[in-house]
Design a protein around this motif. Structure first.
Motif, PDB file in Angstrom:
ATOM      1  N   THR A  16       0.857  -1.183   0.000  1.00 55.01           N
ATOM      2  CA  THR A  16       0.000   0.000   0.000  1.00 55.01           C
ATOM      3  C   THR A  16       0.897   1.238   0.000  1.00 55.01           C
ATOM      4  N   GLY A  17       0.393   2.320  -0.575  1.00 51.58           N
ATOM      5  CA  GLY A  17       1.179   3.547  -0.597  1.00 51.58           C
ATOM      6  C   GLY A  17       2.310   3.531  -1.600  1.00 51.58           C
ATOM      7  N   SER A  19       2.450   4.740  -4.465  1.00 51.66           N
ATOM      8  CA  SER A  19       2.586   5.978  -5.224  1.00 51.66           C
ATOM      9  C   SER A  19       3.412   7.010  -4.458  1.00 51.66           C
ATOM     10  N   CYS A  39       0.333  -3.576  -6.208  1.00 47.11           N
ATOM     11  CA  CYS A  39       0.250  -2.291  -5.515  1.00 47.11           C
ATOM     12  C   CYS A  39      -1.202  -1.889  -5.331  1.00 47.11           C
ATOM     13  N   THR A  41      -3.369   1.055  -4.655  1.00 48.60           N
ATOM     14  CA  THR A  41      -3.159   2.488  -4.744  1.00 48.60           C
ATOM     15  C   THR A  41      -4.336   3.172  -5.409  1.00 48.60           C
ATOM     16  N   ALA A  45       0.952   3.221 -10.225  1.00 49.84           N
ATOM     17  CA  ALA A  45       1.816   2.252  -9.570  1.00 49.84           C
ATOM     18  C   ALA A  45       3.133   2.177 -10.338  1.00 49.84           C
ATOM     19  N   ARG A  51      -1.295  -3.124 -10.638  1.00 48.84           N
ATOM     20  CA  ARG A  51      -2.022  -2.099  -9.895  1.00 48.84           C
ATOM     21  C   ARG A  51      -3.441  -2.544  -9.629  1.00 48.84           C
ATOM     22  N   ALA A  75       0.967   3.077   3.269  1.00 48.70           N
ATOM     23  CA  ALA A  75       0.042   4.194   3.062  1.00 48.70           C
ATOM     24  C   ALA A  75      -0.273   4.894   4.380  1.00 48.70           C
TER      25      ALA A  75
END
Length: 312
Positions: A16-17, A19, A39, A41, A45, A51, A75
């Motif tokens: 997570t997070g 980006s 990912c 997000t 990604a 993604r 995140a």
């Protein structure tokens, strides 16, 4: 702590997070180790990863979590939110919802990327005081980011029971890497800054590559628990500005906090007075080093110098 730990090789990573600065680097790092990386997000990604559209506070889509999955939860709202209630719901409650989703699907490992700030307010001193994982601070002031990190840590540990999912909490110092751009780093690179007790306020700068290696060493060694990740040294704010070529003015804490609050209300600054402190809590990573054999390759001054010159 898992006393009978066995070495494992992580093959399916969910991040997570991704980006963000740290999450994006971690995703690429796992990719380079031939792991399959997914990912979660709300935006883009990193190339080469899968993604899945998702936002912190929402349920994870079916099929993402599997038994052999390692979840790396990066995140979090690092930049200050102007709506503290919404930030709590997203960061704290959203993190707990993510963990519950992971437990229901019996993932192999859940890694929460916490922060040195989870130890509360920093000490002011002529020398840095290195704090260990078991130390708990009761003082957070108005520092909601610190409180939220600590809240998530405590709730994850309280929920970590007899199920098969391994829980790892990583508590890094300030992470620095290529093209990282956040308000703290930008402030330290300004030509003129104000700071309370700059010769007695301390920070540790951690190379993001060292952090990635630390994460891999903990995950693949098969251990669990709370681990602090930091270089073996610290530098004060005066030294930080000297390296970046700027000038820092010594002002009382209350004055600096008031000025930051005014600038934040006027939307002239991305952070309020609750970020004004005597540096970050200084971490000892002795437990991590003794458990996994990990060692930092760069100290704080070297990391900051290389970052300011654009090398990292």
């Amino acid at each position: 702590m898992n006393g009978g730990a066995q070495a494992v090789r992580a093959r399916h990573i969910v991040i997570t997070g991704a980006s963000g600065d740290i999450g994006g680097y971690i995703a690429q790092f796992w990719l380079a180790r031939d792991s399959d990386v997914t990912c979660l997000t709300r935006s883009e990604a990193p190339p080469g990863t899968e993604r899945v559209g998702w936002a912190l506070g929402r349920a994870v889509p079916d099929g993402v979590f599997q038994r052999n999955t390692v979840v790396v939860h990066c995140a979090f709202n690092v930049e200050e939110s102007r709506d503290r209630g919404a930030a709590f719901d997203e960061d704290v409650m959203g993190s707990l919802l993510l963990y519950e989703d992971a437990l229901r699907r019996n993932v192999d490992t859940f890694v929460f990327v916490s922060s040195a700030n989870a130890l509360g307010l920093a000490d002011r001193g002529t020398k840095p005081r290195y704090r260990v994982e078991s130390e708990v601070s009761k003082s957070f002031g108005r520092h909601t980011y610190s409180q939220h990190k600590r809240d998530v840590e405590a709730q994850l540990i309280a929920r970590n029971g007899s199920h098969g999912t391994r829980l790892i909490v990583l508590r890094p110092s300030m992470v620095v890497g290529p093209n990282f751009r956040n308000s703290a780093l930008q402030a330290f690179q300004s030509r003129v800054g104000i700071y309370p007790s700059p010769t007695r306020s301390w920070y540790q700068f951690l190379d993001v590559e060292d952090f990635a290696h630390a994460m891999v060493s903990v995950v693949e060694s098969g251990v669990d628990g709370v681990f602090q990740v930091a270089p073996d040294d610290a530098i004060n704010v005066r030294q930080i500005y000297d390296i970046s070529g700027g000038t820092v003015l010594d002002v009382p804490l209350r004055c600096a906090s008031f000025a930051a609050d005014v600038a934040f209300r006027l939307r002239a600054s991305p952070f309020s007075g609750h970020w004004v402190s005597y540096g970050d809590p200084i971490l000892s990573s002795a437990k991590l080093q003794e458990t996994t054999g990990w060692r930092p390759h760069r100290g704080s001054a070297e990391v900051w110098r290389k970052f300011c010159t654009g090398i990292i």
